[in-house]
Scaffold this motif. Structure first.
Motif, PDB file in Angstrom:
ATOM      1  N   LEU A  97     -12.507   4.583   9.856  1.00 52.67           N
ATOM      2  CA  LEU A  97     -11.848   3.278   9.705  1.00 52.67           C
ATOM      3  C   LEU A  97     -12.458   2.461   8.573  1.00 52.67           C
ATOM      4  O   LEU A  97     -11.781   1.662   7.932  1.00 52.67           O
ATOM      5  N   ARG A  98     -13.763   2.649   8.337  1.00 54.34           N
ATOM      6  CA  ARG A  98     -14.423   1.869   7.284  1.00 54.34           C
ATOM      7  C   ARG A  98     -14.281   2.508   5.905  1.00 54.34           C
ATOM      8  O   ARG A  98     -14.794   1.987   4.936  1.00 54.34           O
ATOM      9  N   SER A  99     -13.609   3.657   5.831  1.00 54.52           N
ATOM     10  CA  SER A  99     -13.612   4.356   4.548  1.00 54.52           C
ATOM     11  C   SER A  99     -12.592   3.743   3.583  1.00 54.52           C
ATOM     12  O   SER A  99     -11.667   3.046   3.983  1.00 54.52           O
ATOM     13  N   ASP A 100     -12.819   4.016   2.314  1.00 54.45           N
ATOM     14  CA  ASP A 100     -11.964   3.451   1.271  1.00 54.45           C
ATOM     15  C   ASP A 100     -10.511   3.876   1.422  1.00 54.45           C
ATOM     16  O   ASP A 100      -9.609   3.103   1.158  1.00 54.45           O
ATOM     17  N   TYR A 101     -10.284   5.120   1.850  1.00 51.38           N
ATOM     18  CA  TYR A 101      -8.890   5.569   1.869  1.00 51.38           C
ATOM     19  C   TYR A 101      -8.086   4.908   2.973  1.00 51.38           C
ATOM     20  O   TYR A 101      -6.865   4.862   2.902  1.00 51.38           O
ATOM     21  N   ILE A 102      -8.751   4.383   3.975  1.00 51.82           N
ATOM     22  CA  ILE A 102      -8.040   3.617   5.000  1.00 51.82           C
ATOM     23  C   ILE A 102      -7.662   2.244   4.436  1.00 51.82           C
ATOM     24  O   ILE A 102      -6.571   1.731   4.688  1.00 51.82           O
ATOM     25  N   ARG A 103      -8.550   1.671   3.622  1.00 53.75           N
ATOM     26  CA  ARG A 103      -8.207   0.421   2.937  1.00 53.75           C
ATOM     27  C   ARG A 103      -6.983   0.634   2.050  1.00 53.75           C
ATOM     28  O   ARG A 103      -6.060  -0.182   2.027  1.00 53.75           O
ATOM     29  N   THR A 104      -6.975   1.778   1.336  1.00 53.43           N
ATOM     30  CA  THR A 104      -5.810   2.081   0.498  1.00 53.43           C
ATOM     31  C   THR A 104      -4.543   2.152   1.346  1.00 53.43           C
ATOM     32  O   THR A 104      -3.509   1.588   0.989  1.00 53.43           O
ATOM     33  N   ALA A 105      -4.636   2.856   2.490  1.00 55.81           N
ATOM     34  CA  ALA A 105      -3.458   3.019   3.347  1.00 55.81           C
ATOM     35  C   ALA A 105      -2.939   1.659   3.805  1.00 55.81           C
ATOM     36  O   ALA A 105      -1.733   1.415   3.836  1.00 55.81           O
ATOM     37  N   ARG A 106      -3.853   0.747   4.140  1.00 60.51           N
ATOM     38  CA  ARG A 106      -3.417  -0.586   4.572  1.00 60.51           C
ATOM     39  C   ARG A 106      -2.830  -1.361   3.407  1.00 60.51           C
ATOM     40  O   ARG A 106      -1.846  -2.086   3.575  1.00 60.51           O
ATOM     41  N   ALA A 107      -3.437  -1.197   2.226  1.00 64.25           N
ATOM     42  CA  ALA A 107      -2.931  -1.927   1.057  1.00 64.25           C
ATOM     43  C   ALA A 107      -1.546  -1.440   0.659  1.00 64.25           C
ATOM     44  O   ALA A 107      -0.827  -2.112  -0.066  1.00 64.25           O
ATOM     45  N   LYS A 108      -1.169  -0.238   1.123  1.00 59.90           N
ATOM     46  CA  LYS A 108       0.166   0.267   0.821  1.00 59.90           C
ATOM     47  C   LYS A 108       1.218  -0.352   1.732  1.00 59.90           C
ATOM     48  O   LYS A 108       2.407  -0.127   1.552  1.00 59.90           O
ATOM     49  N   GLY A 109       0.760  -1.102   2.742  1.00 60.80           N
ATOM     50  CA  GLY A 109       1.703  -1.757   3.641  1.00 60.80           C
ATOM     51  C   GLY A 109       2.094  -0.907   4.830  1.00 60.80           C
ATOM     52  O   GLY A 109       3.064  -1.207   5.524  1.00 60.80           O
ATOM     53  N   LEU A 110       1.342   0.179   5.087  1.00 62.49           N
ATOM     54  CA  LEU A 110       1.669   1.022   6.234  1.00 62.49           C
ATOM     55  C   LEU A 110       1.395   0.278   7.534  1.00 62.49           C
ATOM     56  O   LEU A 110       0.510  -0.559   7.611  1.00 62.49           O
ATOM     57  N   THR A 114       2.315  13.705   0.239  1.00 65.42           N
ATOM     58  CA  THR A 114       2.415  12.949   1.496  1.00 65.42           C
ATOM     59  C   THR A 114       2.065  11.485   1.273  1.00 65.42           C
ATOM     60  O   THR A 114       2.756  10.575   1.740  1.00 65.42           O
ATOM     61  N   GLN A 115       0.964  11.275   0.542  1.00 62.06           N
ATOM     62  CA  GLN A 115       0.480   9.908   0.375  1.00 62.06           C
ATOM     63  C   GLN A 115       1.398   9.079  -0.513  1.00 62.06           C
ATOM     64  O   GLN A 115       1.560   7.879  -0.316  1.00 62.06           O
ATOM     65  N   MET A 116       2.008   9.737  -1.510  1.00 58.38           N
ATOM     66  CA  MET A 116       2.900   8.973  -2.391  1.00 58.38           C
ATOM     67  C   MET A 116       4.249   8.742  -1.732  1.00 58.38           C
ATOM     68  O   MET A 116       4.807   7.652  -1.800  1.00 58.38           O
ATOM     69  N   ILE A 117       4.754   9.784  -1.074  1.00 57.38           N
ATOM     70  CA  ILE A 117       6.102   9.686  -0.510  1.00 57.38           C
ATOM     71  C   ILE A 117       6.149   8.649   0.600  1.00 57.38           C
ATOM     72  O   ILE A 117       7.114   7.900   0.730  1.00 57.38           O
ATOM     73  N   GLU A 118       5.079   8.571   1.403  1.00 56.43           N
ATOM     74  CA  GLU A 118       5.143   7.637   2.534  1.00 56.43           C
ATOM     75  C   GLU A 118       5.317   6.193   2.048  1.00 56.43           C
ATOM     76  O   GLU A 118       6.024   5.407   2.678  1.00 56.43           O
ATOM     77  N   THR A 119       4.702   5.865   0.921  1.00 56.12           N
ATOM     78  CA  THR A 119       4.848   4.510   0.396  1.00 56.12           C
ATOM     79  C   THR A 119       6.281   4.271  -0.077  1.00 56.12           C
ATOM     80  O   THR A 119       6.882   3.228   0.209  1.00 56.12           O
ATOM     81  N   ILE A 120       6.805   5.245  -0.817  1.00 55.87           N
ATOM     82  CA  ILE A 120       8.151   5.074  -1.386  1.00 55.87           C
ATOM     83  C   ILE A 120       9.201   5.015  -0.280  1.00 55.87           C
ATOM     84  O   ILE A 120      10.088   4.166  -0.287  1.00 55.87           O
TER      85      ILE A 120
END
Lengths: 310, 327
Positions: free
Chosen positions: A204-217, B114-120
């Protein structure tokens, strides 16, 4: 990948060979033997028995004979203490019950332990976290011979919901499985809960989770798709040894709940110095362990793309 | 760059509540971002650059962090007050972010596709196949060779620079109005840095995206930005067009920063200039100018009160008592 699997499988053979050799000689080095009871046997009787089991031969010859039987005929020999019973027969009669009970317990501990760990991590320092971690501490620190009788007292003696002891072939049927499975699963549940809580928190603290949240998921997607895969890895590697430990039976659970499983036979064989039966236990347990670890390695390859099998 | 303001940050305050006291990581930051503009935020480590930008899309970990005040106006809405669902429809869609360390910013367990498509799929409501074609187009724009093949690979099969290209492609895949780049090149080596900066500049110009570029490198902002904000201890101490800031720096801190840049035309015997002292501890900072202990031109008033921002012309503003009438 296929090449890796084959090579890894082949490497199990020398591993097993070393285990068999080492344990064979270690057992014979230990003082005492299957026929050295408190009451001394008359010398000619002892000589007869030793002759029957080829134990009057030099150790090296015994070893070669044993290897020959085990490897070529899958024959683990006769038990020295259970008269007229073979080790193969003893293990194959009791092992399925332990495997079944162990399997149910493992499923239970993975499902509940994983869920408890994930919830604790997501609700860190809230009541859900404190509750499941307190239960986990109990599971890790309270021994099975306390947990077992305590739940027997509550659910069988006081509430009369479940039979005190027995196995699924008894009159009570499947409900007899509940208490032993829960008892056996408890420490594994506790360990998996703590393990998965720790690894979910780390991811949860990793950078890629921050990225996932910043993508609006959505948070559910972030957890389900991005967190869990990475967080599962430590749990998977624990499952190898856990699997081997849990399906080879637990003397405590089998004694408390009167289940004729393989765990009791294993412990009894050590107390009896029943050489062939001890060897049978060791071979069974290590075969399950090395195979489970092999499976973990293969599963790792599917979970973590960075692991390249060559 | 046009005159249309698309993002207005007003008096933004983000505080972290820690055991040692309240850390005022961002303490009253105000700036405007125009359509298509590239705005640089410079400052040293801990000056509040990253927290400012995480606050814009409300991604401050709470607790311990909290946006204590101010407004972030975007498309007529105050982002600080939006619900999490409304924010999600903006994150990655209208405002996207790329981060400092490309090695850890992509999920190592999932394919790039996967990571790009999910955003789009999420923001543009496309089906997976169209989304994948779009993702491949973006990777191509971002300079990834053989994108049709590379898209199905995992992050560890890419180098650091390539991963940052992927992050940029992903960040721009929904045609955002604003791209926030948080030290996008700090973790890369120098030749790759130049390529990545060129790529950001080129792509955002082509797509008309406004950029907020966070960096501690004056060299980076000089080449990239239309406007510069200089941050110190959670506040913007000076802001103005790039040429103004470099030609006529007003704040002693900005002047010090520019003097500290190594120059090729200086003789080798000279010592490199550095601002004396250490950045302040931002826990329970009093209402003074936080720079006064390190400032050569410090006056009495600097210790008593923080100076208001003063417009010195040409869109150039500075918060320093040297330019403000003491009251």
């Amino acid at each position: 990948m296929m090449k890796f699997i084959i090579r890894r499988l082949l490497s199990l053979i020398p591993t097993m060979f070393i285990i068999i050799t080492l344990s064979f000689f270690l057992i014979h080095i230990a003082p005492g033997g299957p026929f050295s009871g408190e009451k001394k046997l008359p010398p000619h009787v002892l000589a007869n028995i030793l002759k029957k089991y080829h134990m009057d031969e030099p150790l090296g010859a015994q070893y070669l004979r044993y290897l020959n039987d085990v490897i070529l005929h899958f024959d683990l020999g006769p038990s020295y203490r259970y008269e007229d019973q073979s080790v193969n027969g003893l293990i194959s009669a009791t092992m399925p019950r332990s495997i079944f009970l162990g399997f149910v317990s493992l499923l239970l501990s993975v499902a509940l332990g994983g869920a408890a760990g994930i919830i604790s991590a997501l609700r860190q320092n809230k009541w859900q976290d404190y509750l499941s971690m307190s239960v986990a501490v109990i599971g890790i620190s309270v021994p099975l011979f306390v947990i077992g009788p305590v739940i027997q007292l509550i659910f069988a003696m006081q509430l009369h919901w479940l039979p005190v002891t027995g196995w699924i072939n008894s009159r009570a049927g499947w409900v007899t499985l509940i208490m032993p499975a829960v008892t056996l699963a408890f420490p594994y549940f506790a360990y998996i809960a703590r393990l998965s809580r720790g690894s979910v928190l780390e991811v949860l603290r990793s950078d890629y989770i921050r990225t996932a949240r910043a993508k609006g998921l959505k948070e559910s997607v972030v957890i389900g798709k991005h967190v869990l895969k990475g967080a599962m890895l430590p749990v998977v590697s624990y499952l190898g040894p856990a699997f081997a430990g849990i399906i080879t039976g637990s003397i405590v659970v089998e004694t408390v709940f009167q289940i004729p499983g393989v765990g009791r036979i294993f412990v009894q064989s050590a107390l009896n110095r029943d050489y062939t039966l001890i060897m049978g236990d060791i071979i069974t347990y290590s075969a399950v362990l090395v195979f489970a670890n092999f499976l973990v390695d293969v599963i790792y390859g599917f979970l973590d793309p960075r692991i390249a099998y060559k | 760059m046009t005159e249309e303001i698309i993002l207005q940050v007003q008096d933004l305050k983000t505080y972290f509540h820690t055991d040692e006291g309240i850390v005022k990581a961002v303490d009253g930051v105000t700036f405007d971002l125009h359509k298509g503009e590239t705005l640089g935020i410079v400052g040293e480590s801990g000056s509040g650059k990253s927290v400012t930008n995480l606050s814009i899309i409300n991604m401050i970990p709470n607790p311990p962090g909290k946006i204590a005040g101010g407004q972030v106006m975007y498309a007529g809405k105050d982002l600080v007050k939006l619900t999490i669902n409304e924010l999600r429809s903006i994150r990655g869609n209208k405002i996207s972010m790329i981060f400092q360390d490309p090695m850890t910013s992509l999920n190592p367990y999932l394919r790039i596709s996967t990571q790009m498509i999910e955003t789009i799929v999420l923001h543009q409501k496309l089906d997976k196949k169209t989304a994948k074609a779009k993702a491949i187009d973006m990777l191509k724009l971002a300079g990834i060779p053989a994108p049709e093949k590379r898209i199905d690979q995992y992050p560890h099969q890419f180098s650091g620079g390539m991963r940052q290209r992927v992050m940029i492609a992903m960040g721009l895949s929904c045609n955002p109005e604003i791209l926030i780049a948080d030290e996008p090149t700090s973790a890369l080596d120098v030749t790759i840095q130049a390529q990545i900066l060129d790529l950001i500049k080129d792509l955002t110009a082509r797509l008309g995206t406004a950029v907020i570029l966070i960096t501690h490198s004056l060299g980076v902002v000089a080449g990239m930005c239309d406007t510069i904000c200089v941050m110190y201890a959670g506040r913007i101490v000076e802001r103005g067009p790039t040429t103004e800031i470099f030609d006529k720096p007003k704040h002693p801190y900005t002047q010090g920063l520019i003097k500290s840049v190594p120059r090729l035309d200086k003789t080798s015997g000279d010592r490199l200039y550095s601002i004396r002292g250490q950045p302040p501890n931002v826990i329970d900072l009093p209402d003074c100018c936080p720079f006064y202990p390190r400032c050569d031109k410090a006056m009495d008033v600097c210790k008593r009160k923080y100076p208001l921002s003063k417009d010195v012309g040409n869109g150039h503003a500075v918060s320093c008592w040297l330019y403000t009438e003491a009251k």
